[in-house]
Design a protein around this motif. Sequence first.
Motif, short mmCIF file in Angstrom:
data_model
loop_
_atom_site.label_atom_id
_atom_site.label_comp_id
_atom_site.label_asym_id
_atom_site.label_seq_id
_atom_site.Cartn_x
_atom_site.Cartn_y
_atom_site.Cartn_z
N SER A 94 70.81 23.01 76.86
CA SER A 94 71.67 24.17 77.10
C SER A 94 70.94 25.48 76.88
CB SER A 94 72.90 24.11 76.17
OG SER A 94 72.50 24.06 74.81
N ALA A 142 75.48 18.00 76.91
CA ALA A 142 74.60 19.11 77.30
C ALA A 142 73.93 18.84 78.64
CB ALA A 142 73.55 19.33 76.21
N LEU A 144 75.32 17.54 81.22
CA LEU A 144 76.25 17.66 82.34
C LEU A 144 75.88 18.83 83.25
CD1 LEU A 144 79.69 16.97 80.60
CD2 LEU A 144 78.49 15.51 82.23
N ARG A 145 75.63 19.97 82.66
CA ARG A 145 75.34 21.17 83.45
C ARG A 145 74.01 21.03 84.17
NH1 ARG A 145 74.31 27.28 81.76
NH2 ARG A 145 75.29 28.33 83.51
N LEU A 146 73.04 20.40 83.52
CA LEU A 146 71.74 20.21 84.15
C LEU A 146 71.86 19.32 85.38
CD1 LEU A 146 68.64 20.21 84.34
CD2 LEU A 146 68.62 18.39 82.62
N LEU A 148 74.66 18.44 87.16
CA LEU A 148 75.58 18.89 88.20
C LEU A 148 75.19 20.24 88.79
CD1 LEU A 148 78.16 18.33 89.79
CD2 LEU A 148 79.43 19.51 87.99
N GLU A 149 74.97 21.22 87.93
CA GLU A 149 74.70 22.58 88.40
C GLU A 149 73.22 22.90 88.48
OE1 GLU A 149 76.85 25.41 86.10
OE2 GLU A 149 78.70 24.24 86.09
N ARG A 150 72.38 22.00 87.95
CA ARG A 150 70.94 22.20 87.96
C ARG A 150 70.54 23.44 87.16
NH1 ARG A 150 68.66 19.22 92.19
NH2 ARG A 150 66.91 20.64 92.30
N ARG A 151 71.33 23.76 86.15
CA ARG A 151 71.03 24.90 85.28
C ARG A 151 70.62 24.40 83.91
NH1 ARG A 151 72.04 30.03 86.45
NH2 ARG A 151 73.23 30.58 88.31
N ARG A 156 67.93 28.34 86.84
CA ARG A 156 68.45 27.37 87.79
C ARG A 156 67.26 26.67 88.43
NH1 ARG A 156 72.93 26.39 91.09
NH2 ARG A 156 74.02 28.26 90.35
N ARG A 186 78.33 11.55 87.84
CA ARG A 186 77.47 12.49 88.54
C ARG A 186 76.22 11.82 89.12
NH1 ARG A 186 80.55 15.48 85.23
NH2 ARG A 186 80.72 17.74 85.55
#
Length: 417
Positions: A94, A142, A144-146, A148-151, A156, A186
């Motif tokens: 994160s 933590a 999840l965002r990586l 799905l959103e590649r962040r 990014r 995902r």
Amino acid sequence: MPSCTPFGMPDIPSHTSQLDVAADLLTLLRDATTEPRADTQLEALTLAVAADLPVLLWGEPGIGKTAALTQLASALDLPLTTVIASVHEPSDFSGLPVVGDDPAEQGVPMAPPDWAVRLVRAGRGLLFLDELSTAPPAVQAALLRLVLERRIGALRLPPGVRIVAAANPRSSAADGWELSPPLANRFVHLQWTHDHDVVVRGLGGTWPRATLPRLDAEKLPEAVDFARRAVCGFLTARPALVHRLPSGETRRGGAWPSPRSWEMTLRLIAFATAAGSSREVLSLLVRGTVGDGPGLELLASLDRMDLPDPESLLADPAGAVLPERGDLRQAVLDGVVDAVRKRPERARWDAAWTLLVRAMETGAPDVVVVPATTLASLRREDWDVPEAIERLAGVVSLSRRADEAARRSAVAAGARR
């Protein structure tokens, strides 16, 4: 006492030269070549990578998941970045807070880890998240965002970065955890197993070569249309499968149907169609996205999408082209008989008999038994019996005698017990 040379000087151990020889031997052992070879697992993996979908390889320890990713990155000329998920903290994904001069005005940015910075600078790469099933729930959250959103932090990941993960089943993972349903949903889940011939030939110095699928540019619009019709038509008929969260914890950590995973399935069908991939490859991808049950149902519906229209067959039964596969041929004949039932007319009834004769002459006779029996029951009193029935009567009679013999055998076997 150390030994001495003839001149009185002690011997100097030749450790350096021996290590050099050992290094040469290791180089020879690592020396290997690749060859084009049909590999269903590898093709499914490269197709999902081409479709820019996160992939999760499930397999026992030592099965070759890491080696496959290393070889894939080399073959695709992508720099490989390996991150062992289980040894990281949630903040590693994160981002770590960095307090600036005036956080009240500028906020507190989240600094990404160095490997993410390197990927962004390179603009392309293969991010390998290893040991995912041993990552604790907080780390999975933590991730999840990586995924799905590649962040990650304030960065990014660029479009040229692909994400592949690997995990061991909980039964064979050290301090393993079940994957959380949001994270599992995902991924495209691929079961990774070893092929005896591939392993033996690879140990001999030749491994299969991973190559990106060749997409036919002329088929792209057709592939998208086919994928949309396939998924939308199936979900129209099976609305309960649009979203079905499994009840068991283990199954929730795998592939299951949701709007997100159906969108992934649609994309994979389009890519597989444009690449001309085999049914085996498509089966791995579809079942790895929405699960075995819904995936197999969808595959069955795909088979029926290209079946000939019953009305077209009734219009020209003599020139009909029927599927070679027995189950598909059976489905076509059942569809023709059902069309006659819905609109019973003498000409259509006769045409259906002609079609059944053609099916008997060009394939396995047993597939016409049930349709012929059903079609005979649709006869009206003023309809003459066509000559085609005589040609089918022997087949139907023989099938009935065989069924009766099988039934008697089963009864006799039960009596002996």
